[in-house]
Design an enzyme around this catalytic site. Sequence first.
Site, PDB file in Angstrom:
ATOM      1  N   ARG A   1       0.809  -1.219   0.000  1.00 20.31           N
ATOM      2  CA  ARG A   1       0.000   0.000   0.000  1.00 20.31           C
ATOM      3  C   ARG A   1       0.846   1.274   0.000  1.00 20.31           C
ATOM      4  O   ARG A   1       0.460   2.278  -0.560  1.00 20.31           O
ATOM      5  CB  ARG A   1      -0.947   0.011   1.199  1.00 20.31           C
ATOM      6  CG  ARG A   1      -2.124  -0.922   0.997  1.00 20.31           C
ATOM      7  CD  ARG A   1      -3.131  -0.706   2.083  1.00 20.31           C
ATOM      8  NE  ARG A   1      -4.268  -1.583   1.936  1.00 20.31           N
ATOM      9  CZ  ARG A   1      -5.267  -1.621   2.801  1.00 20.31           C
ATOM     10  NH1 ARG A   1      -5.253  -0.832   3.858  1.00 20.31           N
ATOM     11  NH2 ARG A   1      -6.280  -2.431   2.618  1.00 20.31           N
TER      12      ARG A   1
ATOM     13  N   ASP B   1     -15.389   9.898   8.951  1.00 18.19           N
ATOM     14  CA  ASP B   1     -14.358   8.881   8.741  1.00 18.19           C
ATOM     15  C   ASP B   1     -12.990   9.545   8.895  1.00 18.19           C
ATOM     16  O   ASP B   1     -12.849  10.740   8.624  1.00 18.19           O
ATOM     17  CB  ASP B   1     -14.482   8.264   7.339  1.00 18.19           C
ATOM     18  CG  ASP B   1     -13.804   6.910   7.241  1.00 18.19           C
ATOM     19  OD1 ASP B   1     -14.516   5.878   7.247  1.00 18.19           O
ATOM     20  OD2 ASP B   1     -12.551   6.858   7.182  1.00 18.19           O
TER      21      ASP B   1
HETATM   22  C1  SAM Z   1     -14.440  -1.405   6.687  1.00 22.52           C
HETATM   23  S1  SAM Z   1     -14.953   0.287   6.702  1.00 22.52           S
HETATM   24  C2  SAM Z   1     -16.589   0.155   7.351  1.00 22.52           C
HETATM   25  C3  SAM Z   1     -17.568   1.059   6.651  1.00 22.52           C
HETATM   26  C4  SAM Z   1     -19.006   0.938   7.105  1.00 22.52           C
HETATM   27  N1  SAM Z   1     -19.169   1.343   8.479  1.00 22.52           N
HETATM   28  C5  SAM Z   1     -19.521  -0.459   6.906  1.00 22.52           C
HETATM   29  O1  SAM Z   1     -19.769  -1.176   7.878  1.00 22.52           O
HETATM   30  O2  SAM Z   1     -19.681  -0.867   5.754  1.00 22.52           O
HETATM   31  C6  SAM Z   1     -14.018   0.908   8.099  1.00 22.52           C
HETATM   32  C7  SAM Z   1     -13.831   2.417   8.057  1.00 22.52           C
HETATM   33  O3  SAM Z   1     -13.365   2.861   9.338  1.00 22.52           O
HETATM   34  C8  SAM Z   1     -12.487   3.948   9.125  1.00 22.52           C
HETATM   35  N2  SAM Z   1     -11.638   4.130  10.322  1.00 22.52           N
HETATM   36  C9  SAM Z   1     -10.604   3.386  10.752  1.00 22.52           C
HETATM   37  N3  SAM Z   1     -10.081   3.874  11.882  1.00 22.52           N
HETATM   38  C10 SAM Z   1     -10.799   4.980  12.185  1.00 22.52           C
HETATM   39  C11 SAM Z   1     -10.731   5.949  13.235  1.00 22.52           C
HETATM   40  N4  SAM Z   1      -9.831   5.885  14.205  1.00 22.52           N
HETATM   41  N5  SAM Z   1     -11.634   6.965  13.223  1.00 22.52           N
HETATM   42  C12 SAM Z   1     -12.564   7.063  12.240  1.00 22.52           C
HETATM   43  N6  SAM Z   1     -12.669   6.174  11.217  1.00 22.52           N
HETATM   44  C13 SAM Z   1     -11.797   5.153  11.187  1.00 22.52           C
HETATM   45  C14 SAM Z   1     -11.721   3.567   7.862  1.00 22.52           C
HETATM   46  O4  SAM Z   1     -11.152   4.681   7.227  1.00 22.52           O
HETATM   47  C15 SAM Z   1     -12.814   2.874   7.028  1.00 22.52           C
HETATM   48  O5  SAM Z   1     -13.399   3.753   6.096  1.00 22.52           O
END
Ligand code: SAM
Length: 278
Positions: free
Chosen positions: A46, A149
């Site tokens: 990445r 996010d």
């Molecule tokens: C796998 S996606 C889940 C999206 C959606 N909630 C779903 O269930 O389909 C996880 C998301 O969490 C975000 N994320 C990770 N760590 C985070 C943090 N500390 N604060 C806010 N967002 C975060 C990532 O950028 C990513 O877009």
Amino acid sequence: MAKPAQEPVYAQINLLDKEFEQISRWVYLAAGIRLTDSKKALVSSRLSGRLRELQLISFQQYIDMITNAKHPLSATERQNAINLLTTNETFFFREIAHFDFIREVVLPLKSGRKMRCWSAASSTGEEAYSLAMTLAQHHNGAWEIVGTDINEEVVTKARSAIYPMLRADNIPKAQLHQFCLKGTGSKAGTFKIAKELRRNVSFRQANLQQLPPDLGQFDLVFLRNVMIYFDVASKERVIANVQRQMKPGSYLLIGHAESLNGIANQLTLIRPSIYLVA
Ligand SMILES: C[S@@+](CC[C@H](N)C(=O)[O-])C[C@H]1O[C@@H](n2cnc3c(N)ncnc32)[C@H](O)[C@@H]1O
């Protein structure tokens, strides 16, 4: 044709174990994300494109750039690194049982009242817009959704509300016809979420580990498929932060593969993955 005198030095950059440890430590402090050793190849692939763009010859140079606050590119590059290291997999109406629960249980209870909802790791916005479609169709009252996010790139995509047509597969036909506009000309092969939904949905960048002070209070929170990246300490911090943003009588929905076992909280489990704030 003569071979170039020298191969580009950045053609193959090896991620050393100690560099991987430094990156893991940094991303944990920045986002609460725990990168286990099995993620080394993923991190390497990445970030290596970014190293090439920056014409760096080692991961150590990149680590120095993001960790040295005095470096002129440090702040921008920290955000780029977060964008590259987060996993943003999502889709419309993911875990459909949650949307059934909202329609059948939550909305009748909140009838006539304004619903303030939060998609707390909203990625590219599919979760927030799925909820918007549900509220527009089934809620008797005003509503608003805030998506947040940590990844700035996905927040920008969510705001655009434009998706490849393939992403529409999970949207029920009735909602697809009512709320999704088919792109034409240069936008062929995509669809856009209708303005009547977009005007009640906003997105902003926010870190769940350290929330902005002006988010406000919510009646319903989606915190789905993000805690899987956290360890217990990060989860505990995030649950405490999220709880502070929830009104009495509000609902928290977590991913079906996630659990709050062993995490201090004042939430009542009312169904698998669904909690009520007393
Ligand atoms: C796998 S996606 C889940 C999206 C959606 N909630 C779903 O269930 O389909 C996880 C998301 O969490 C975000 N994320 C990770 N760590 C985070 C943090 N500390 N604060 C806010 N967002 C975060 C990532 O950028 C990513 O877009």
